[in-house]
Each structure stands twice: as C-alpha cells, then as structure tokens.
Write a protein that holds these residues in place. Structure first.
Motif, PDB file in Angstrom:
ATOM      1  N   LEU A 148     -17.709 -40.658  55.510  1.00 29.57           N
ATOM      2  CA  LEU A 148     -18.177 -41.849  56.229  1.00 29.57           C
ATOM      3  C   LEU A 148     -17.061 -42.515  57.032  1.00 29.57           C
ATOM      4  N   ASN A 149     -15.834 -42.308  56.604  1.00 32.58           N
ATOM      5  CA  ASN A 149     -14.692 -42.890  57.308  1.00 32.58           C
ATOM      6  C   ASN A 149     -14.583 -42.359  58.731  1.00 32.58           C
ATOM      7  N   HIS A 150     -15.125 -41.163  58.939  1.00 30.24           N
ATOM      8  CA  HIS A 150     -14.988 -40.519  60.253  1.00 30.24           C
ATOM      9  C   HIS A 150     -16.326 -40.447  60.981  1.00 30.24           C
ATOM     10  N   VAL A 151     -17.142 -41.483  60.752  1.00 33.49           N
ATOM     11  CA  VAL A 151     -18.489 -41.500  61.348  1.00 33.49           C
ATOM     12  C   VAL A 151     -18.439 -41.504  62.876  1.00 33.49           C
ATOM     13  N   GLU A 152     -17.324 -41.981  63.455  1.00 36.36           N
ATOM     14  CA  GLU A 152     -17.205 -41.979  64.922  1.00 36.36           C
ATOM     15  C   GLU A 152     -17.002 -40.565  65.462  1.00 36.36           C
ATOM     16  N   ASP A 153     -16.532 -39.657  64.620  1.00 36.59           N
ATOM     17  CA  ASP A 153     -16.215 -38.308  65.094  1.00 36.59           C
ATOM     18  C   ASP A 153     -17.297 -37.276  64.778  1.00 36.59           C
ATOM     19  N   TRP A 154     -18.108 -37.581  63.784  1.00 37.30           N
ATOM     20  CA  TRP A 154     -19.157 -36.625  63.428  1.00 37.30           C
ATOM     21  C   TRP A 154     -20.278 -37.356  62.703  1.00 37.30           C
ATOM     22  N   ASN A 155     -21.399 -36.653  62.531  1.00 37.07           N
ATOM     23  CA  ASN A 155     -22.521 -37.253  61.831  1.00 37.07           C
ATOM     24  C   ASN A 155     -22.472 -36.812  60.366  1.00 37.07           C
ATOM     25  N   PRO A 156     -22.089 -37.715  59.445  1.00 38.10           N
ATOM     26  CA  PRO A 156     -21.894 -37.297  58.052  1.00 38.10           C
ATOM     27  C   PRO A 156     -23.201 -37.010  57.304  1.00 38.10           C
ATOM     28  N   ASN A 157     -24.326 -37.460  57.854  1.00 37.89           N
ATOM     29  CA  ASN A 157     -25.594 -37.303  57.136  1.00 37.89           C
ATOM     30  C   ASN A 157     -26.452 -36.146  57.630  1.00 37.89           C
ATOM     31  N   TYR A 158     -26.385 -35.899  58.933  1.00 38.74           N
ATOM     32  CA  TYR A 158     -27.303 -34.901  59.501  1.00 38.74           C
ATOM     33  C   TYR A 158     -26.562 -33.908  60.380  1.00 38.74           C
TER      34      TYR A 158
END
Lengths: 157, 189
Positions: free
Chosen positions: B36-46
């Motif tokens: 979640l810390n890198h949510v700006e770089d990738w989609n952690p959920n999907y």
C-alpha cells in the motif's frame, strides 16, 4: 510432532482462505435509503436546488477509483452524464469489480467550484486514472464539480 | 504477594509468547504495508490488464440489433453484456458478466478490453490492513496494537546489565526514535 502438523495445517489453511475470499460486501456505511430516489438527471439539471440536502440516487457504476476505491461514478439516466460518489479515503472502499453493477447512494450533494487551472488538473487526473488521453488545451472553461458524499451505499447485482 | 515473582523471567516469557501470537498479524500488516505504501506506482489490489483490438466498421456494427452478440463473437469473449454506458457520442462502455469492461472508440474502430482481477492473497491482506471489514476486526487490530506496544516496551527489559538497554546499545533505541523525528523535522517543518 502434533504441534508441527497443527502449525503447517494452520498456515496452509490461512493461505488458501486469503487467496479465495470474494469480498461480496454490497452494503457500505448505513446502506442506501431506497425509499426516495431522485433521478441523477434531475439533480444535474438544477444541482443548486439539492445542495447540502440528503438525496438517494441510482445508477450503473461506470468508473471506480483504481487506487483507493474512494470514489465511483454512476451513469445518469440521460446519455453522457455521470454523478460522482465520493467518500473520505478509507471511509468506504468501492471494489473495482463492481463496475457495471447498479448502485444506490444516499447522502448530501456538495459543490466544488474550480478555477481554470484546477479544472485542467482535475480533468487531467481523471483521464490519467482511466488511461485516457487528455489535451489540456481543449479545456477553456472552469467547471463546478458536483458530488454526492454518501452516508450509505448499496450495490445490487 | 508478588514478592516471589521473577519479573525478569515473566517479562521474557510474555514477550516470547505474545511475539509468537503476533507473527501472523505482523506479516499481514507488514506485507500489505509495503504494497500500500507504493499505491502511486502500482495497483496493490487489482491486476488490470488492457488488450486493444481493432474491429473494422465498428460504427456500422453498433447500429445493428445483434451488435453486442456480434461484438463478443468478434472479440472471442465467452461472456454476456450486463450494462452499457455512452460516455460520448463516439465512446461506448460495455460491462460483461466476467468483470471485463469493453471501451469502444467508434472513431478509431478500437476496442480496449479491460480485465480486472483481484490480486490473490494481497487483496485479502490489504482488505484487513485498510480495515474494510470494520466490525470485530477493528477491536482485534486494536488489541494487536496494544500487544505491539507491550512487545516494544518489554524488549527494553529482555537483557540485564551492560548488554541490555542501559549499556552502549541504548544508542540503538535512541536511533529508533531519532529516525522518525528527523523525517518529521525535515518534511513537516
């Protein structure tokens, strides 16, 4: 020996469960009050009449915030129009897998007037979120964003 | 009453057993925390997969009664259309029963097939980390936080003498406080 087996069983069961949960939650917050629906087109035609009033809308989910699930857009009953349903980060998390389903949302309508620069940034962000191309020179007028801040949402299949 | 209690030994035992209990939840929060810390770089959920295809004469195809069936056959998709939305006069979105969104551009004859798949395991871990479950999980994670506080404080009393926290290793504890303070000073001032 028994403890070892128990631990291994527990770990493998947890891994299986974590990989197979379906997150079927379809009621968020208090759930929507479906008894008094207002058409999205009615609200968007005279939004100032509904400002800060609690309304319930219904529409197909056509966009969902990809990163935090903190907003979604419901299709209006009139072509090309949508209404944004926005929550504070974490208050509700709308799953991306609900796209195409029908949602009901209850809450107050709010207005956010933007200047031209903010309008460009807002539209650019929206386009980026949805992997759409955007030309900021095509934006010549500032807009006011109307959104519903729900206290309850119900998603039907 | 407490005269015969060996506090040092009790602290170590509690630290060990509560530590064992916290292994699972710590892994959940730590792994999802990185994601979640890198949510700006990738989609952690999907996992969002885009596949672009060109369908000749799409504009004419849309006007046919059998358009949706024909389109699904052309795209070789084994699903049904459950909802549709005209985004603009030349852009149509179709939503299928297999969690696909078909984004049609009638001007360019292109169809983008967006397939959304929840990431296995990680979606579940993030679900807990972000407290999407709410209800009893809120109280359980509060309890976990209290146990972490205990683990942190009891760690200070694990070893007696110079090798403990009152010896030269105190500098490690100080560093643990100093690092976040430095970030606050640097970013928030």
């Amino acid at each position: 020996m028994f403890q070892k087996k128990l631990l291994l069983t527990l770990i493998s069961t947890s891994a299986f469960m974590f990989s197979n949960l379906s997150f079927a939650d379809s009621v968020f917050g208090s759930g929507a009050d479906k008894s008094k629906l207002t058409a999205i087109s009615t609200i968007l035609s005279t939004p100032e009449n509904y400002l800060d009033q609690s309304v319930t809308v219904q529409g197909t989910i056509v966009k969902v915030c990809k990163k935090r699930g903190c907003w979604m857009e419901l299709a209006s009953d009139k072509q090309y129009k949508t209404l944004r349903i926005k929550v504070r980060d974490g208050d509700m998390v709308f799953p991306m897998t609900t796209m195409g389903k029908t949602a009901y949302a209850t809450g107050p309508l709010t207005a956010i007037p933007l200047d031209l620069e903010q309008t460009k940034r807002y539209l650019a962000y929206q386009a980026e979120e949805q992997n759409e191309t955007f030309d900021e020179n095509s934006v010549t007028q500032a807009i006011t964003v109307y959104q519903l801040n729900p206290v309850g949402v119900t998603i039907a299949d | 009453m407490f005269k015969n209690v060996n506090w040092f030994k009790l602290n170590r035992s509690l630290h060990r057993d509560i530590g064992y209990f916290c292994v699972g939840v710590t892994l959940i929060f730590a792994i999802s925390g990185i994601a979640l810390n890198h949510v700006e770089d990738w989609n952690p959920n999907y996992q969002v997969i885009h596949n672009t295809q060109t369908i000749p004469a799409l504009k004419q195809m849309v006007e046919r009664d059998s358009f949706e069936t024909d389109l699904l056959i052309s795209l070789q998709l084994n699903s049904k259309i459950k909802a549709r939305f005209w985004q603009s006069p030349s852009q149509l979105k179709l939503f299928t029963t297999n969690e696909q969104t078909l984004m049609l551009n009638l001007d360019s004859n292109q169809v983008i097939i967006e397939q959304i798949k929840p990431r296995p395991i990680l979606r579940s871990l993030n679900f807990l980390h972000l407290n999407e479950a709410r209800k009893a999980w809120t109280y359980f994670s509060d309890l976990y936080a209290v146990m972490l506080i205990f683990l942190a404080l009891s760690a200070l009393f694990m070893i007696k003498g110079k090798k403990g926290v009152w010896g030269p290793r105190a500098i490690i504890v100080v560093a643990g406080f100093a690092a976040p303070l430095a970030f606050i000073f640097y970013y928030a001032s």
